[in-house]
Design a protein around this motif. Structure first.
Motif, PDB file in Angstrom:
ATOM      1  N   SER A   1       0.874  -1.172   0.000  1.00 31.90           N
ATOM      2  CA  SER A   1       0.000   0.000   0.000  1.00 31.90           C
ATOM      3  C   SER A   1       0.917   1.230   0.000  1.00 31.90           C
ATOM      4  O   SER A   1       2.045   1.167   0.508  1.00 31.90           O
ATOM      5  CB  SER A   1      -0.850  -0.074   1.270  1.00 31.90           C
ATOM      6  OG  SER A   1      -1.297   1.180   1.658  1.00 31.90           O
TER       7      SER A   1
ATOM      8  N   THR B   1      -6.416  -1.402   1.836  1.00 35.27           N
ATOM      9  CA  THR B   1      -6.179  -1.135   0.412  1.00 35.27           C
ATOM     10  C   THR B   1      -6.242  -2.395  -0.469  1.00 35.27           C
ATOM     11  O   THR B   1      -6.708  -2.328  -1.597  1.00 35.27           O
ATOM     12  CB  THR B   1      -4.829  -0.391   0.264  1.00 35.27           C
ATOM     13  OG1 THR B   1      -4.980   0.870   0.916  1.00 35.27           O
ATOM     14  CG2 THR B   1      -4.429  -0.178  -1.180  1.00 35.27           C
TER      15      THR B   1
ATOM     16  N   PHE C   1      -9.089   3.111   3.505  1.00 32.95           N
ATOM     17  CA  PHE C   1      -8.846   3.224   4.950  1.00 32.95           C
ATOM     18  C   PHE C   1     -10.178   3.092   5.671  1.00 32.95           C
ATOM     19  O   PHE C   1     -11.181   3.652   5.225  1.00 32.95           O
ATOM     20  CB  PHE C   1      -8.266   4.600   5.315  1.00 32.95           C
ATOM     21  CG  PHE C   1      -6.912   4.883   4.716  1.00 32.95           C
ATOM     22  CD1 PHE C   1      -5.988   3.869   4.497  1.00 32.95           C
ATOM     23  CD2 PHE C   1      -6.554   6.188   4.392  1.00 32.95           C
ATOM     24  CE1 PHE C   1      -4.733   4.142   3.949  1.00 32.95           C
ATOM     25  CE2 PHE C   1      -5.307   6.469   3.845  1.00 32.95           C
ATOM     26  CZ  PHE C   1      -4.393   5.439   3.615  1.00 32.95           C
TER      27      PHE C   1
ATOM     28  N   PHE D   1      -4.029   9.844   4.760  1.00 31.58           N
ATOM     29  CA  PHE D   1      -3.513   9.202   5.969  1.00 31.58           C
ATOM     30  C   PHE D   1      -3.037  10.276   6.963  1.00 31.58           C
ATOM     31  O   PHE D   1      -3.416  10.269   8.145  1.00 31.58           O
ATOM     32  CB  PHE D   1      -2.367   8.267   5.595  1.00 31.58           C
ATOM     33  CG  PHE D   1      -1.916   7.397   6.728  1.00 31.58           C
ATOM     34  CD1 PHE D   1      -2.655   6.291   7.106  1.00 31.58           C
ATOM     35  CD2 PHE D   1      -0.745   7.679   7.427  1.00 31.58           C
ATOM     36  CE1 PHE D   1      -2.243   5.483   8.163  1.00 31.58           C
ATOM     37  CE2 PHE D   1      -0.326   6.882   8.478  1.00 31.58           C
ATOM     38  CZ  PHE D   1      -1.072   5.776   8.842  1.00 31.58           C
TER      39      PHE D   1
ATOM     40  N   ASP E   1      -5.854  -0.141   7.408  1.00 33.17           N
ATOM     41  CA  ASP E   1      -5.544   0.000   5.977  1.00 33.17           C
ATOM     42  C   ASP E   1      -6.025  -1.256   5.248  1.00 33.17           C
ATOM     43  O   ASP E   1      -5.458  -2.327   5.428  1.00 33.17           O
ATOM     44  CB  ASP E   1      -4.023   0.173   5.795  1.00 33.17           C
ATOM     45  CG  ASP E   1      -3.642   0.324   4.328  1.00 33.17           C
ATOM     46  OD1 ASP E   1      -4.540   0.553   3.494  1.00 33.17           O
ATOM     47  OD2 ASP E   1      -2.432   0.233   4.027  1.00 33.17           O
TER      48      ASP E   1
END
Ligand SMILES: Cc1cc2nc3c(=O)[nH]c(=O)nc-3n(C[C@H](O)[C@H](O)[C@H](O)COP(=O)(O)OP(=O)(O)OC[C@H]3O[C@@H](n4cnc5c(N)ncnc54)[C@H](O)[C@@H]3O)c2cc1C
Length: 818
Positions: A431, A495, A589, A655, A493
């Motif tokens: 990621s 992703t 996220f 983030f 996370d």
């Protein structure tokens, strides 16, 4: 040679011939096998013929069991002896972790009906009088062993010939010295194969070409993730001690495996065969098998074998008195996870793989059985996800496969810890925020090539797993992550999620025909939808959001990317629907916990209150500087929260922005293990473990996600029938009592109060917020009521368990609807 057949199997090793046999057994007589040399010319002729039933996988365990049962009845059926020596199989343990591994395996063995015994050192002595039990000084002490009375060894060539006879009796044809050299599609969609003996057209093709898997795949335009590795065994001269033992009436000794020293030892004509799995064995033929190789072997490499020879001599001292007669060093097909590729290829129709077998003598029967079922019936009879070739994706580059296969080979005998994460060929897919997570103490695992943070080591704690079958060094930290999310706010996370965009005027009707739930009709609504097999089992799980008119967004498990993409592509109608796999262009996220709304409110002008943004809805909006963010009010942890699915180029910005906004509430990352704990507390079923083709949505307790009234969908007739006949299993969540340090992890057997087997656990862990050891699983319906007392076998210990209400944490979903 025939010019047309319903199925052509390429490759006449034990696996190809078994596939042919099982197709014929299912009544498909118009089936042909093509072999470039003669039958068994590949790896089959030099295999040692061992048939280990031991396998940690629920699926592969079933395949091996089927094989062993089949091989016992083949001689009577075909009149061809297969030299099956049912000697039993003894696996030694010299430490507690190894015993834990055996006990964990026994759970699986129980649920699939494989007979086994866990035995003491004294019983080892009785079964294997030539072995030293060990004094702990020169030879490691045996602490126990696992004994399979039913397996042993077989003659691979005889087995292949018996299967050949069984296939030919039923009409199948075999052409040797016939090599497939080119492939094309005919206008009608069949396969046109060119061989050195003429051409043949087939509806289906099965590739069972062993060491040639990659080059065969190339003929069909696919990259098959199988590359062989060198594998050796030593053949010894007669052993005077063994001879004396046998002449005094001793029965043939069980195949001996000293897992902690990575070798097996079996009798061979009053001598021995010693087979190590050694470090340093190189992958071979990464660019294809050279023409000259044929039925050859490699030069033996004694140096590599020495540590194992010495270990075997410590355990069986009389081995030192035997001369070495021969070293057999041959190529053995491997895949990155050591499990074969059995099932459909991807991106093309009617191409099937039965490749990548490293225990091919053992697996041939079972893999032929299920592949034939799949081809003839359209789907396999058991959950074959573990072997499905589509469990791999495009990330399996040559170097990746070489590195992983060498690693898997040298780790055949290591302890298979449930939390093991191997180091080679990593990191590969990451990621964008990988380095940031690493800086926060992330301890990564790898799934589908992706690095995923399993947990975060706080300052001062070593960022490293100590693998175990029991609670380990990360237990407390995972607990803190989970509790922090439940009490404040956390970020995960995700992703790697698989993401598809489905657009066009036919999108809604098409999706509706694939899944059991009604896909959303209102823009912004989200529905959990399951694609079923024709038998009604759960093949995939999609979270489907209606983004706009004629525009859907379908999210499914990260590890299911190729599996789902291939299925959706195959099912796509000729017109009216456009499908795009956008997995790699969006990051994900999760922001979840009681403060999730406060955090996100700082970053978006979109109102987030329940009226404007209710649970199970999504909006396309701006968050921070990011545009086109799909903000979805769902999550897999059962907390107030949103998933942000954003154009991947915003990953760093979002983030940082989320962490800056959440600072006042101590926002923190949570890893995959915390997610596991959190989802178990909510009884959220995980695709691939709790949800599989073995169980229907009714068995899985997902009735509210089935709309029988909405029109036809795949699997509907099977569900209607099941409702009429009765649902055979029910999904339960249960608490395990008096746990000590070992939570259930899945695949443990469940028993009633009288000790009868009534079901199996599919997952388990510790619910940190609830403070309970939890399990999920399936039982026969009479044991599914809340409060029912059960027992579960965890690492050999019988534990009391009680059926809990579904979603024991916040059963009314107050928190996530807050
Ligand atoms: C030293 C050693 C010991 C082993 N011991 C054991 C054991 O004890 N137990 C166990 O379970 N397994 C063992 N194995 C593994 C086992 O040998 C293999 O898993 C098994 O033989 C694989 O069978 P297969 O049919 O998939 O492949 P293969 O036997 O290799 O057969 C593939 C066939 O495909 C043919 N072919 C390839 N390309 C074409 C083409 N284009 N056209 C036509 N034909 C083609 C090849 O000629 C070959 O005959 C051992 C392996 C080695 C190397």
């Amino acid at each position: 040679m025939k010019t047309h057949a319903r199925v052509v199997v390429i490759g006449g090793g034990v696996v190809g011939v078994s596939t042919l046999y099982h197709l014929a057994l299912k009544g498909w007589a118009d089936v042909v096998l093509l072999e470039r040399a003669e039958l068994t010319a590949g790896s089959t002729w030099h295999a040692a013929g061992l048939l280990p039933l031991f396998n940690m996988s629920y699926t592969v365990g079933q395949l091996h069991k089927y094989s062993v049962d089949l091989y016992k009845r083949l001689p009577a059926e075909t009149g061809q002896d297969v030299s099956f020596h049912v000697t039993g199989n003894l696996r030694l343990a010299t430490n507690r972790d190894r015993m834990d591994e055996y006990q964990k395996y026994c759970g699986t063995a129980n649920t699939i009906g494989v007979p086994f015994q866990v035995i003491s050192p004294r019983e080892v002595r009785e079964l294997w009088p030539l072995a030293e039990l060990g004094d702990g000084i020169d030879t490691t002490k045996i602490v126990g062993a696992l004994y399979h009375p039913d397996d042993g060894h077989i003659a691979p060539a005889d087995l292949t010939m018996a299967l050949r006879k069984g296939a030919r009796t039923r009409g199948a044809e075999i052409y040797e010295q016939t090599e497939v050299t080119a492939v094309k599609r005919t206008a009608s969609g069949e396969w046109h194969l060119t061989t050195n003996k003429g051409d043949i057209v087939a509806e289906h093709v099965v590739c069972a070409t062993g060491n040639y898997a990659r080059q065969t795949g190339r003929l069909f335009g696919i990259n098959v993730p199988s590359i062989p590795v060198e594998h050796q065994y030593i053949v010894y001269d007669e052993s005077p001690e063994l001879k004396a033992y046998r002449q005094n009436g001793g029965r043939e000794l069980a195949v001996l495996r000293e897992s902690d020293e990575s070798y097996y030892l079996r009798e061979e004509r009053m001598g021995w065969i010693l087979g190590p799995y050694e470090a340093g064995a190189p992958a071979r033929f990464a660019d294809g098998v050279p023409e000259w190789f044929g039925k050859n072997l490699f030069e033996g490499d004694l140096e590599r074998l020495l540590p194992h020879i010495e270990a075997a001599q410590r355990r069986v001292p009389s081995l030192a008195n035997c001369g070495i007669k021969d070293i057999v060093n041959g190529p053995i097909a491997y895949t990155p996870d050591g499990t074969p590729l059995v099932g459909p290829a991807w991106g093309v129709r009617n191409l099937w793989l039965n490749e990548g077998h490293s225990f091919g003598i053992t697996a041939a029967g079972g893999s032929g059985w299920q592949l034939a079922e799949w081809i003839v019936e359209g789907e396999p009879g058991i959950d074959m996800m573990a072997t499905d070739p589509r469990r791999y994706g495009p990330y399996t580059s040559k170097r990746y496969v070489v590195q992983k296969n060498e690693e898997t080979y040298r780790n055949v005998f290591v302890i298979h810890y449930p939390d093991e994460e191997r180091a080679d060929a990593r990191p590969a897919k990451t990621s964008p925020i990988y380095d940031k997570l690493k800086g926060m103490g992330a301890v990564f695992g790898q799934r589908y090539g992706w690095e995923r943070a399993n947990w975060f080591a706080p300052a001062g704690v070593e960022a490293k797993d100590q693998w175990s079958f029991r609670r380990s060094n990360y237990f407390e930290h995972v607990g803190n992550e989970a509790k922090h999310l439940r009490r404040h706010v956390g970020v995960i996370d995700l992703t790697p999620f698989t993401k598809h965009e489905v657009t066009g005027p036919g999108a809604e009707a098409w999706l509706d025909s694939l899944v059991a739930n009604k896909v959303p009709t209102k823009i912004g609504r989200i529905a959990l939808c399951h694609a079923l097999t024709r038998r009604g089992g759960i093949r995939s799980e999609f979270t489907i959001t209606k983004i706009a008119d004629n525009h859907y967004y379908a999210v499914s498990a990260g590890a299911a990317e190729r599996y789902d993409a291939d299925y959706l592509q195959q099912m796509l109608p000729a017109e009216g629907v456009t499908l795009r796999n956008i997995t790699n262009s969006r990051g994900v996220f999760v922001v979840a916990g009681p403060r999730a709304r406060d955090v996100l409110a700082k970053l978006t002008d979109t109102p987030l209150d329940n009226g404007a943004f209710p649970w199970l809805t999504g909006q396309v909006t701006e968050v921070g500087l990011a545009v086109d963010v799909y903000l979805l009010r769902v999550n897999f942890v059962g907390a107030l929260g949103w998933e942000l699915h954003f154009p991947i180029e915003y990953a760093h910005h979002l983030f940082d922005a989320i962490f800056a906004a959440g600072k006042e509430w101590g926002i923190a990352m949570a890893g995959m293990r915390a997610m596991e704990s959190l989802r178990l507390e909510k009884s959220y079923r995980m695709w691939g473990s709790d949800l599989s083709p073995d169980y229907t949505p009714y068995e899985a307790g997902l009735d509210r996600f089935v709309r029988l009234t909405k029109g036809d969908f795949i699997g509907k007739p099977a569900l209607e029938k099941q409702l009429k006949d009765g649902v055979p299993h029910r999904f339960i969540t249960f608490e395990v009592h008096d746990v000590g340090d070992a939570d259930p992890l899945g695949n443990e057997p469940l028993f009633d109060s009288r000790g009868n087997l009534i079901g199996r656990a599919t997952a388990g862990y510790y619910g940190h917020a609830l403070g309970k050891s939890l399990g999920l699983g399936y039982v026969t319906p009479e044991f599914a009521a809340v409060g029912t007392e059960l027992s579960i076998l965890v690492l050999g210990e019988r534990r009391r368990a009680t059926v809990l209400v579904d979603s024991p944490y916040d059963p009314e979903n107050k928190e996530l609807r807050a």
